[in-house]
Structure formats: C-alpha cells, structure tokens
Enzyme design. Structure first.
Site, PDB file in Angstrom:
ATOM      1  N   ASP A 116      -6.701  -6.457   4.355  1.00 45.26           N
ATOM      2  CA  ASP A 116      -5.978  -5.275   4.503  1.00 45.26           C
ATOM      3  C   ASP A 116      -6.091  -4.555   5.912  1.00 45.26           C
ATOM      4  OD1 ASP A 116      -5.062  -2.468   3.971  1.00 45.26           O
ATOM      5  OD2 ASP A 116      -6.916  -1.971   2.615  1.00 45.26           O
ATOM      6  N   GLY A 117      -4.793  -4.517   6.420  1.00 48.64           N
ATOM      7  CA  GLY A 117      -4.596  -3.834   7.751  1.00 48.64           C
ATOM      8  C   GLY A 117      -3.885  -4.742   8.669  1.00 48.64           C
ATOM      9  N   GLY A 118      -2.802  -4.308   9.285  1.00 54.21           N
ATOM     10  CA  GLY A 118      -2.005  -5.029  10.234  1.00 54.21           C
ATOM     11  C   GLY A 118      -1.278  -6.325   9.796  1.00 54.21           C
ATOM     12  N   MET A 127     -12.004   4.508  -0.095  1.00 59.41           N
ATOM     13  CA  MET A 127     -12.658   4.798   1.103  1.00 59.41           C
ATOM     14  C   MET A 127     -13.434   5.989   1.171  1.00 59.41           C
ATOM     15  SD  MET A 127      -9.467   3.186   3.717  1.00 59.41           S
ATOM     16  CE  MET A 127      -8.417   3.433   2.013  1.00 59.41           C
ATOM     17  N   MET A 153      -8.969   8.367   0.478  1.00 66.47           N
ATOM     18  CA  MET A 153      -9.616   8.718   1.409  1.00 66.47           C
ATOM     19  C   MET A 153     -10.330  10.160   1.411  1.00 66.47           C
ATOM     20  SD  MET A 153      -7.432   7.352   4.609  1.00 66.47           S
ATOM     21  CE  MET A 153      -6.446   5.622   4.613  1.00 66.47           C
ATOM     22  N   SER A 192       0.974  -1.054   0.031  1.00 59.87           N
ATOM     23  CA  SER A 192       0.079  -0.134   0.193  1.00 59.87           C
ATOM     24  C   SER A 192       0.659   1.322  -0.009  1.00 59.87           C
ATOM     25  CB  SER A 192      -0.874   0.115   1.259  1.00 59.87           C
ATOM     26  OG  SER A 192      -1.366   1.101   1.349  1.00 59.87           O
ATOM     27  N   ASP A 250      -4.777   3.943  -1.643  1.00 55.10           N
ATOM     28  CA  ASP A 250      -5.951   4.029  -0.607  1.00 55.10           C
ATOM     29  C   ASP A 250      -6.319   5.454  -0.710  1.00 55.10           C
ATOM     30  OD1 ASP A 250      -6.047   1.502   1.021  1.00 55.10           O
ATOM     31  OD2 ASP A 250      -3.999   2.103   1.360  1.00 55.10           O
ATOM     32  N   HIS A 275      -1.482  -1.060  -4.208  1.00 56.27           N
ATOM     33  CA  HIS A 275      -2.624  -0.900  -3.522  1.00 56.27           C
ATOM     34  C   HIS A 275      -2.584   0.678  -3.316  1.00 56.27           C
ATOM     35  CE1 HIS A 275      -6.157  -1.836  -0.790  1.00 56.27           C
ATOM     36  NE2 HIS A 275      -5.602  -0.893  -0.144  1.00 56.27           N
ATOM     37  N   HIS A 277      -8.212   1.196  -3.816  1.00 53.83           N
ATOM     38  CA  HIS A 277      -9.294   1.169  -2.655  1.00 53.83           C
ATOM     39  C   HIS A 277      -9.838   2.452  -2.363  1.00 53.83           C
ATOM     40  CE1 HIS A 277      -9.629  -0.037   2.053  1.00 53.83           C
ATOM     41  NE2 HIS A 277     -10.857   0.197   1.412  1.00 53.83           N
ATOM     42  N   MET A 315     -11.547  -5.863   5.541  1.00 54.33           N
ATOM     43  CA  MET A 315     -10.535  -5.017   6.296  1.00 54.33           C
ATOM     44  C   MET A 315     -10.336  -5.610   7.670  1.00 54.33           C
ATOM     45  SD  MET A 315     -10.031  -2.314   4.305  1.00 54.33           S
ATOM     46  CE  MET A 315      -9.231  -1.694   5.901  1.00 54.33           C
ATOM     47  N   GLY A 358      -8.972   4.029   7.396  1.00 49.20           N
ATOM     48  CA  GLY A 358      -8.823   5.294   7.626  1.00 49.20           C
ATOM     49  C   GLY A 358      -7.079   5.559   8.025  1.00 49.20           C
ATOM     50  N   PHE A 359      -6.579   4.620   8.482  1.00 43.81           N
ATOM     51  CA  PHE A 359      -5.093   4.862   8.848  1.00 43.81           C
ATOM     52  C   PHE A 359      -4.095   3.591   8.758  1.00 43.81           C
ATOM     53  CE2 PHE A 359      -8.152   7.196  11.423  1.00 43.81           C
ATOM     54  CZ  PHE A 359      -7.687   8.380  11.217  1.00 43.81           C
ATOM     55  N   GLY A 360      -2.921   3.960   8.344  1.00 40.76           N
ATOM     56  CA  GLY A 360      -1.913   2.853   8.346  1.00 40.76           C
ATOM     57  C   GLY A 360      -1.279   2.466   9.686  1.00 40.76           C
ATOM     58  N   GLY A 361      -0.525   1.243   9.810  1.00 39.30           N
ATOM     59  CA  GLY A 361       0.013   1.122  11.418  1.00 39.30           C
ATOM     60  C   GLY A 361      -0.941   0.579  12.240  1.00 39.30           C
ATOM     61  N   GLY A 403       1.079  -2.280   4.182  1.00 41.68           N
ATOM     62  CA  GLY A 403       1.535  -0.792   4.173  1.00 41.68           C
ATOM     63  C   GLY A 403       2.659  -0.660   4.869  1.00 41.68           C
ATOM     64  N   SER A 404       2.528  -0.507   6.288  1.00 41.33           N
ATOM     65  CA  SER A 404       3.828  -0.072   6.844  1.00 41.33           C
ATOM     66  C   SER A 404       4.949  -1.448   6.963  1.00 41.33           C
ATOM     67  CB  SER A 404       3.477   0.290   8.471  1.00 41.33           C
ATOM     68  OG  SER A 404       2.415  -0.577   9.045  1.00 41.33           O
TER      69      SER A 404
HETATM   70  C1  DX5 Z   1      -6.234   1.395   5.873  1.00 37.98           C
HETATM   71  C2  DX5 Z   1      -5.906   1.282   4.496  1.00 37.98           C
HETATM   72  C3  DX5 Z   1      -4.720   0.129   4.419  1.00 37.98           C
HETATM   73  C4  DX5 Z   1      -3.401   0.670   5.064  1.00 37.98           C
HETATM   74  C5  DX5 Z   1      -2.807  -0.338   5.379  1.00 37.98           C
HETATM   75  O1  DX5 Z   1      -7.325   2.092   5.655  1.00 37.98           O
HETATM   76  O2  DX5 Z   1      -6.737   0.765   3.671  1.00 37.98           O
HETATM   77  O3  DX5 Z   1      -4.319  -0.345   3.140  1.00 37.98           O
HETATM   78  O4  DX5 Z   1      -2.471   1.163   4.099  1.00 37.98           O
HETATM   79  O5  DX5 Z   1      -1.575  -0.202   6.337  1.00 37.98           O
HETATM   80  P1  DX5 Z   1      -0.910  -1.289   7.257  1.00 37.98           P
HETATM   81  O6  DX5 Z   1      -0.485  -2.430   6.336  1.00 37.98           O
HETATM   82  O7  DX5 Z   1       0.204  -0.323   7.903  1.00 37.98           O
HETATM   83  O8  DX5 Z   1      -1.614  -1.602   8.215  1.00 37.98           O
HETATM   84 ZN    ZN Z   2      -6.490  -0.226   1.752  1.00 37.00          ZN
END
Ligand code: DX5
Ligand code: ZN
Length: 215
Positions: A173-175, A66, A35, A6, A33, A31, A64, A135, A140-143, A195-196
């Site tokens: 997607d996420g974590g 959002m 928002m 991402s 994102d 990917h 994606h 999800m 809404g947020f990475g990490g 992502g992170s």
């Molecule tokens: C969150 C995004 C994700 C995000 C994932 O709303 O849809 O795609 O980038 O980030 P990580 O992999 O750091 O959880």
């Molecule tokens: Zn995403």
C-alpha cells in the site's frame, strides 16, 4: 495479481458514480482507508461513509484502520460485511487476541506494518492472519513516493510465510504505479493497493487491468 483500489483518491462528491464504474471494473477489492488524526496525522472518513459505500460497492471490502485501539471497532467492521479487517501492528498490544476476535467476528484478519516496523515482528502471529499489509509509504496520505526498502521486506515476508506454513497474502500500500508495480510482482506481492494511480484518472479501468496482468 490482485488489485485493491483505494477510495481515498475518489471524488467524495460523487461516490455513487465512482462505485458504478468500479463495480464494472476488474478490481478485486475496494480498499478503505480510515484515519483518526491520532495514529496518523490526518483524518479521512468513518462509519457513516463506510456504511453507504458498503451498500454501493459490489466487491469485497478491504478495511485498513489507521487508528488507535482498532479492537473497539471489530463489530462495526463486521456489520459492514467487510472481507479483510486490517489492523496496524503498531496500534496493538495483544495482537494474538485481537486477530482471533476479528476471525470470530466472521472477518478475515490482516495485520499492517509501517515502513519502520521489521518483518520479523510477525514471527509469532503469521499463522493467525489471512493477509499482511506492508506499507510502502508512511501511512496518512495518498500520492506519496514508494519507499524502495519495501521490496526487501516483501522478500523477507515471503520467506517467513514459507518457513511457518502460513497462507497469508502479501499486500502493498502506497506509491503503487506503472514503475513500482512490476518490481513488486517480481518479489512476490499478491495484492496491490492503488489510490491516485486509479481514482481520478481518465482511464481507471485500463490501469486496473494493467496492474492485474502482472505476474
Ligand atoms: C495511505 C493509505 C493508502 C493510500 C494510497 O495512508 O493507506 O491506501 O490511499 O495512496 P496512493 O496509491 O496514492 O499512494
Ligand atoms: Zn491503505
């Protein structure tokens, strides 16, 4: 395993450099994102940035959205030459119509579920999509930290896909990291967004390869 890093966790001051290593990596998709600050409590980037990234990226794009009213942007996503267009189930009223419009625009339709939306909501549209994005954090947020209940949802979704004869891929997607990815592989995920775990680390290609080598 298919892997979709991402861009949200990339260095936005050096997009060209980020895309250089990314194009050489073994990642399967990029990917993206988007928002809007309404559907989710954050704003990321929009079409001017996406258009530049689409020029720089040599891999298929997984967009994606959002955002509220994602159906308004089908032609703009198609103009990017994107592969998947992911729309949130919660952002739509006429799911069936919008998924068909996405396909008619030459895109692969994908539907995304927030952590609180049950898998059975997809019963009547599962044959209309090429991918379902579950999800595993609140969007809404990475990490953020992975929500363990996602594993049960992957199992339910695998069953629904089999029952209805759907060909949809399951994306998470996420974590996603070295602890959660093997668990997701075990329950039958097809595509992992990271992502992170992948951008902003010293050894991104190794990490992509590590995720790819899972089941
Ligand atoms: C969150 C995004 C994700 C995000 C994932 O709303 O849809 O795609 O980038 O980030 P990580 O992999 O750091 O959880
Ligand atoms: Zn995403």
């Amino acid at each position: 395993m298919l892997v979709a890093p991402s861009l949200l966790a990339a260095d936005f001051g050096n997009l060209e450099r980020e895309m250089q290593w990314f194009n050489q990596s073994s990642a399967d998709y990029l990917h993206l994102d988007v928002m809007d600050g309404v559907f989710v409590p954050n704003i990321s980037f929009g079409f001017p940035v996406l258009r530049r990234v689409a020029q720089l990226c040599q891999k298929p794009l997984d967009v994606h959205l959002m955002i509220v009213e994602p159906q308004k942007f089908i032609s703009q996503v198609a103009q990017l030459g994107a592969h998947f267009m992911n729309v949130h189930f919660e952002a739509l009223t006429h799911h069936h119509r919008v998924l068909q419009q996405i396909r008619e625009a030459g895109l692969h339709p994908a539907v995304t579920l927030c952590p609180s939306t049950p898998v059975h909501m997809l019963e009547d549209i599962i044959t209309e999509v090429d991918m379902v994005l579950l999800m595993s954090v609140n969007p809404g947020f990475g990490g953020q930290q992975f929500i363990p209940h996602t594993l049960e949802k992957v199992r339910q979704l695998r069953q629904l896909i089999a029952d209805r004869g759907s060909h949809a891929l399951i994306e998470i997607d996420g974590g996603v990291n070295h602890q959660t990815a093997p668990l997701l592989a075990e329950v039958g995920a097809d595509v992992l967004v990271a992502g992170s775990y992948v951008f902003g680390v010293p050894n991104p290609q190794e990490r992509i390869q590590e995720l790819k080598s899972l089941g």
